[in-house]
Design a protein around this motif. Structure first.
Motif, PDB file in Angstrom:
ATOM      1  N   ILE A   1      82.826  56.872  67.502  1.00 21.04           N
ATOM      2  CA  ILE A   1      82.228  56.436  66.233  1.00 21.04           C
ATOM      3  C   ILE A   1      83.285  55.796  65.342  1.00 21.04           C
ATOM      4  CG2 ILE A   1      81.187  57.276  64.096  1.00 21.04           C
ATOM      5  CD1 ILE A   1      79.768  59.417  65.829  1.00 21.04           C
TER       6      ILE A   1
ATOM      7  N   LYS B   1      84.622  52.312  66.944  1.00 12.28           N
ATOM      8  CA  LYS B   1      83.658  51.225  66.977  1.00 12.28           C
ATOM      9  C   LYS B   1      82.678  51.352  65.815  1.00 12.28           C
ATOM     10  CE  LYS B   1      83.662  50.392  71.917  1.00 12.28           C
ATOM     11  NZ  LYS B   1      82.823  50.253  73.101  1.00 12.28           N
ATOM     12  N   PRO B   2      83.122  51.024  64.618  1.00 14.85           N
ATOM     13  CA  PRO B   2      82.200  51.129  63.492  1.00 14.85           C
ATOM     14  C   PRO B   2      81.101  50.065  63.604  1.00 14.85           C
ATOM     15  CG  PRO B   2      84.233  50.110  62.790  1.00 14.85           C
ATOM     16  CD  PRO B   2      84.423  50.547  64.218  1.00 14.85           C
ATOM     17  N   THR B   3      79.948  50.387  63.093  1.00 10.67           N
ATOM     18  CA  THR B   3      78.853  49.430  63.127  1.00 10.67           C
ATOM     19  C   THR B   3      79.118  48.320  62.129  1.00 10.67           C
ATOM     20  OG1 THR B   3      77.618  50.714  61.521  1.00 10.67           O
ATOM     21  CG2 THR B   3      77.146  51.147  63.833  1.00 10.67           C
ATOM     22  N   MET B   4      78.647  47.149  62.475  1.00 10.31           N
ATOM     23  CA  MET B   4      78.835  46.004  61.591  1.00 10.31           C
ATOM     24  C   MET B   4      77.808  46.051  60.467  1.00 10.31           C
ATOM     25  SD  MET B   4      79.668  42.757  64.018  1.00 10.31           S
ATOM     26  CE  MET B   4      78.400  42.982  65.227  1.00 10.31           C
ATOM     27  N   SER B   5      78.231  45.602  59.323  1.00 14.67           N
ATOM     28  CA  SER B   5      77.302  45.511  58.209  1.00 14.67           C
ATOM     29  C   SER B   5      76.384  44.307  58.427  1.00 14.67           C
ATOM     30  CB  SER B   5      78.057  45.347  56.888  1.00 14.67           C
ATOM     31  OG  SER B   5      78.644  44.057  56.835  1.00 14.67           O
TER      32      SER B   5
ATOM     33  N   ARG C   1      77.214  40.904  60.724  1.00 12.69           N
ATOM     34  CA  ARG C   1      76.362  40.426  61.815  1.00 12.69           C
ATOM     35  C   ARG C   1      75.896  39.001  61.560  1.00 12.69           C
ATOM     36  NH1 ARG C   1      71.966  44.914  62.069  1.00 12.69           N
ATOM     37  NH2 ARG C   1      72.616  45.023  59.934  1.00 12.69           N
TER      38      ARG C   1
END
Length: 53
Positions: free
Chosen positions: A29, A32-36, A40
């Motif tokens: 987690i 690899k943070p999620t893209m805002s 994107r």
């Protein structure tokens, strides 16, 4: 909780295996943070422009 003590007891200890799984999940987690939404959107724009060239 004393994580180090529980991890040192035995590599086949179910508690230490659970801790190891949790640590690996947290590492994934964090690494690899999620893209805002805007990240994107910018990625789509960049890829679209690269495909045009």
């Amino acid at each position: 909780m004393d994580y180090e003590k529980d991890l040192d007891l035995c590599e086949y200890n179910p508690v230490s295996l659970q801790y190891e799984q949790e640590i690996r999940m947290l590492a994934r987690i964090i690494e690899k943070p999620t893209m805002s939404f805007f990240e994107r959107l910018m990625k789509k724009i960049v890829l679209a422009r690269a495909a045009e060239a």
